[in-house]
Design a protein around this motif. Structure first.
Motif, short mmCIF file in Angstrom:
data_model
loop_
_atom_site.label_atom_id
_atom_site.label_comp_id
_atom_site.label_asym_id
_atom_site.label_seq_id
_atom_site.Cartn_x
_atom_site.Cartn_y
_atom_site.Cartn_z
N PRO A 1 1.09 -1.41 -0.31
CA PRO A 1 -0.01 -0.33 0.21
C PRO A 1 0.64 1.38 -0.40
CG PRO A 1 -0.84 -1.99 0.90
CD PRO A 1 0.21 -2.05 1.21
N GLN A 2 2.28 1.37 1.06
CA GLN A 2 2.87 2.52 1.03
C GLN A 2 3.13 2.87 -0.18
OE1 GLN A 2 4.13 0.92 4.25
NE2 GLN A 2 4.04 2.87 5.57
N PHE B 1 5.30 8.14 4.67
CA PHE B 1 5.59 8.85 5.56
C PHE B 1 5.28 8.46 6.87
CE2 PHE B 1 0.98 9.31 3.82
CZ PHE B 1 -0.26 8.88 4.98
N MET B 2 4.54 7.09 7.35
CA MET B 2 4.17 6.04 8.26
C MET B 2 5.47 5.68 8.32
SD MET B 2 0.78 7.27 9.53
CE MET B 2 0.56 5.72 11.00
N ASN B 3 6.19 5.47 8.13
CA ASN B 3 7.98 5.02 8.25
C ASN B 3 8.96 5.94 8.26
OD1 ASN B 3 6.35 2.27 7.60
ND2 ASN B 3 7.09 2.04 6.23
N ARG C 1 6.15 8.13 14.32
CA ARG C 1 4.49 7.60 14.77
C ARG C 1 4.60 6.38 14.83
NH1 ARG C 1 -0.26 10.09 15.19
NH2 ARG C 1 -0.85 8.12 14.39
N HIS C 2 4.97 6.17 16.28
CA HIS C 2 5.40 4.79 17.24
C HIS C 2 3.43 4.50 17.73
CE1 HIS C 2 7.21 0.78 18.41
NE2 HIS C 2 7.08 1.24 19.77
N PHE D 1 11.30 4.62 4.97
CA PHE D 1 11.37 3.76 4.54
C PHE D 1 10.95 2.94 4.22
CE2 PHE D 1 11.82 3.28 9.03
CZ PHE D 1 10.65 2.53 9.04
N LEU D 2 11.29 1.65 3.22
CA LEU D 2 10.11 1.27 2.55
C LEU D 2 10.09 -0.14 4.02
CD1 LEU D 2 9.20 0.60 0.46
CD2 LEU D 2 11.00 -1.10 -0.30
#
Length: 281
Positions: free
Chosen positions: A61-62, A190-192, A218-219, A246-247
């Motif tokens: 998805p990302q 962005f969530m990573n 975002r942990h 990062f992927l």
């Protein structure tokens, strides 16, 4: 998997009759990610603009979200198609043994390295590969996995055809404005996002530079932060970017979570591209 279930009209994932259910925590994280990417709405249904086409793309998805952002917002579809293909194959760099050892491979990577990170280095590899006629001999001399490059090109073409069938225009290119590509990548990953936290020194280690420790912005588990560092395969491993996306990451035997597919980004891109997740201070 969650995207595909939602595409089938199964909106309440938590009550779905799984044959082998995923951990509830993983399912919640996955649903939060889809919402953050704009793929699902407040009713947990797929959005027409992002969720429906994302479910059609055979990508994580990302990465799929980054490709859609490149296509619809940043006019760099060609570059992102190239990256999506290269990130979908097992290897772009040759095995160390095929080029004379790790030192030789590191020297080969250095020819294509970029301060922005692994994904820009991949674009540099792809450009040079095309300029040399997709030559197997050139790939062998430069530490490039020829079969991986050929397979990546096939994947890129398949994704391009898929986007066209979905009604998207695919001819846009950043024309050298690499910041557009970096923003598209950030729009998907962005969530990573991870920020440099500190440098740890191990007196037993031969690494005098120490290990740069990163923390996720975002942990989801306060009190249980992941111990992140840049993977040794990254072109950024000997640098100290303050903020990266990062992927993927994998845990090693020492408990480190090592980031792969690392890209250095600017802090204001997070608030610009994901205002629902990151807020200006």
């Amino acid at each position: 998997m969650l995207l595909q279930l939602k595409a089938l009209g199964i909106d309440n994932i938590m009550r779905f009759d799984w044959l082998s259910p995923p951990p509830a925590e993983a399912a919640v994280r996955g649903l939060e990610l889809l919402h953050a990417l704009g793929a699902s709405d407040m009713a947990a249904k797929l959005t027409q603009s992002t969720g429906v086409p994302l479910a059609e793309l055979p990508l994580e998805p990302q990465l799929g979200a980054a490709l859609l952002a490149a296509t619809t917002r940043f006019n760099c579809c060609q570059e992102m198609l190239t990256l999506a293909g290269m990130l979908s194959v097992p290897a772009i760099w040759a095995a160390p043994g095929a080029v004379g050892g790790k030192k030789a491979l590191d020297e080969a990577k250095a020819k294509f390295a970029a301060a922005e990170g692994d994904l820009v280095a991949f674009l540099n590899v792809h450009k040079a590969w095309l300029e040399h006629g997709k030559s197997h001999k050139w790939s062998s001399r430069n530490g490039i996995h020829q079969h991986g490059m050929l397979r990546a090109a096939e994947v890129s073409q398949q994704l391009c055809r898929k986007l066209k069938r979905l009604g998207f225009h695919t001819n846009s290119s950043c024309e050298g404005d690499i910041e557009l590509v970096l923003k598209a990548v950030t729009a998907g990953l962005f969530m990573n996002a991870a920020q440099h936290d500190r440098t740890e020194y191990d007196p037993r280690s031969t690494n005098a530079m120490g290990s740069n420790v990163y923390r996720l912005l975002r942990h989801l588990q306060p009190g249980r932060p992941l111990k992140l560092r840049i993977h040794a395969s990254s072109v950024l491993v000997r640098t100290q970017p303050q903020l990266v996306v990062f992927l993927r990451c994998q845990q090693n035997d020492q408990g480190w979570y090592e980031m792969q597919g690392v890209t250095a980004v600017q802090p204001d891109w997070l608030t610009e591209l994901a205002p629902g997740v990151f807020h200006r201070r």
